[in-house]
Write a protein that holds these residues in place. Structure first.
Motif, PDB file in Angstrom:
ATOM      1  N   TRP A  53       0.837  -1.203   0.000  1.00  0.00           N
ATOM      2  CA  TRP A  53       0.000   0.000   0.000  1.00  0.00           C
ATOM      3  C   TRP A  53       0.869   1.249   0.000  1.00  0.00           C
ATOM      4  CZ3 TRP A  53      -0.570   4.144   3.286  1.00  0.00           C
ATOM      5  CH2 TRP A  53      -1.661   4.987   3.016  1.00  0.00           C
ATOM      6  N   ILE A  54       1.920   1.257   0.824  1.00  0.00           N
ATOM      7  CA  ILE A  54       2.824   2.411   0.894  1.00  0.00           C
ATOM      8  C   ILE A  54       3.490   2.639  -0.460  1.00  0.00           C
ATOM      9  CG2 ILE A  54       4.999   3.238   1.883  1.00  0.00           C
ATOM     10  CD1 ILE A  54       4.084   1.868   4.532  1.00  0.00           C
TER      11      ILE A  54
ATOM     12  N   LYS B  33       2.446   1.771  -3.432  1.00  0.00           N
ATOM     13  CA  LYS B  33       1.432   2.252  -4.375  1.00  0.00           C
ATOM     14  C   LYS B  33       1.125   3.732  -4.141  1.00  0.00           C
ATOM     15  CE  LYS B  33      -3.440   1.675  -5.304  1.00  0.00           C
ATOM     16  NZ  LYS B  33      -4.648   1.057  -4.790  1.00  0.00           N
ATOM     17  N   GLU B  34       0.967   4.117  -2.893  1.00  0.00           N
ATOM     18  CA  GLU B  34       0.655   5.512  -2.570  1.00  0.00           C
ATOM     19  C   GLU B  34       1.806   6.449  -2.934  1.00  0.00           C
ATOM     20  OE1 GLU B  34      -2.325   6.887  -1.487  1.00  0.00           O
ATOM     21  OE2 GLU B  34      -3.035   4.875  -2.006  1.00  0.00           O
ATOM     22  N   LEU B  35       3.027   6.002  -2.722  1.00  0.00           N
ATOM     23  CA  LEU B  35       4.179   6.816  -3.099  1.00  0.00           C
ATOM     24  C   LEU B  35       4.264   6.987  -4.613  1.00  0.00           C
ATOM     25  CD1 LEU B  35       6.888   5.523  -0.593  1.00  0.00           C
ATOM     26  CD2 LEU B  35       5.772   7.767  -0.601  1.00  0.00           C
ATOM     27  N   GLU B  36       3.935   5.932  -5.344  1.00  0.00           N
ATOM     28  CA  GLU B  36       3.924   6.034  -6.816  1.00  0.00           C
ATOM     29  C   GLU B  36       2.852   7.021  -7.271  1.00  0.00           C
ATOM     30  OE1 GLU B  36       3.463   2.161  -8.546  1.00  0.00           O
ATOM     31  OE2 GLU B  36       5.338   1.422  -7.653  1.00  0.00           O
ATOM     32  N   LEU B  37       1.683   6.954  -6.668  1.00  0.00           N
ATOM     33  CA  LEU B  37       0.610   7.895  -7.015  1.00  0.00           C
ATOM     34  C   LEU B  37       0.993   9.329  -6.703  1.00  0.00           C
ATOM     35  CD1 LEU B  37      -2.541   5.897  -5.815  1.00  0.00           C
ATOM     36  CD2 LEU B  37      -1.868   6.368  -8.182  1.00  0.00           C
ATOM     37  N   LYS B  38       1.706   9.520  -5.617  1.00  0.00           N
ATOM     38  CA  LYS B  38       2.128  10.859  -5.188  1.00  0.00           C
ATOM     39  C   LYS B  38       3.131  11.454  -6.178  1.00  0.00           C
ATOM     40  CE  LYS B  38       4.003  13.211  -1.185  1.00  0.00           C
ATOM     41  NZ  LYS B  38       4.537  13.044   0.176  1.00  0.00           N
TER      42      LYS B  38
END
Length: 105
Positions: free
Chosen positions: A95-96, A98-103
């Motif tokens: 999850w982390i 994925k969220e960093l990639e989205l950011k």
């Protein structure tokens, strides 16, 4: 359920001897009957192995037999160490990432 959601779980087990538990119970304004203290203490002690297996490396025992010692400082130190650690749960790490990639997008 928390682990299935990606959270790391920990247990800090604050332990006392039976003598300490009995003494603290008798020192309280509202105490429980001594046989109940003994029964409860024995049941909790019998579960230490189960807790240890369930939490594995995330199981910490803090000794709380010395009435003059600041057990809260010991527990706080352990909690801060755990909180600063990297997420170990695979779902949480995914999850982390994925969220960093989205950011970054």
């Amino acid at each position: 359920e928390l682990q299935q959601l990606g959270y790391d779980t920990h247990m800090i087990f604050v332990n006392t001897s039976l003598d300490t538990a009995l003494q603290r119970n008798s020192d309280r304004p509202r105490s429980v009957p001594e046989p109940l203290v003994v029964k409860s203490w024995k049941e909790v002690q019998a579960n230490i192995g189960k807790f240890s297996q369930l939490f594995r490396r995330n199981f910490i025992v803090v000794d709380n037999n010395d009435a003059g010692e600041d057990v809260f400082a010991k527990v706080y130190k352990q909690v801060m160490h755990l909180a600063k650690g990297k997420v170990q749960n695979t779902l949480g790490r995914q999850w982390i990432t994925k969220e960093l990639e989205l950011k970054r997008r």
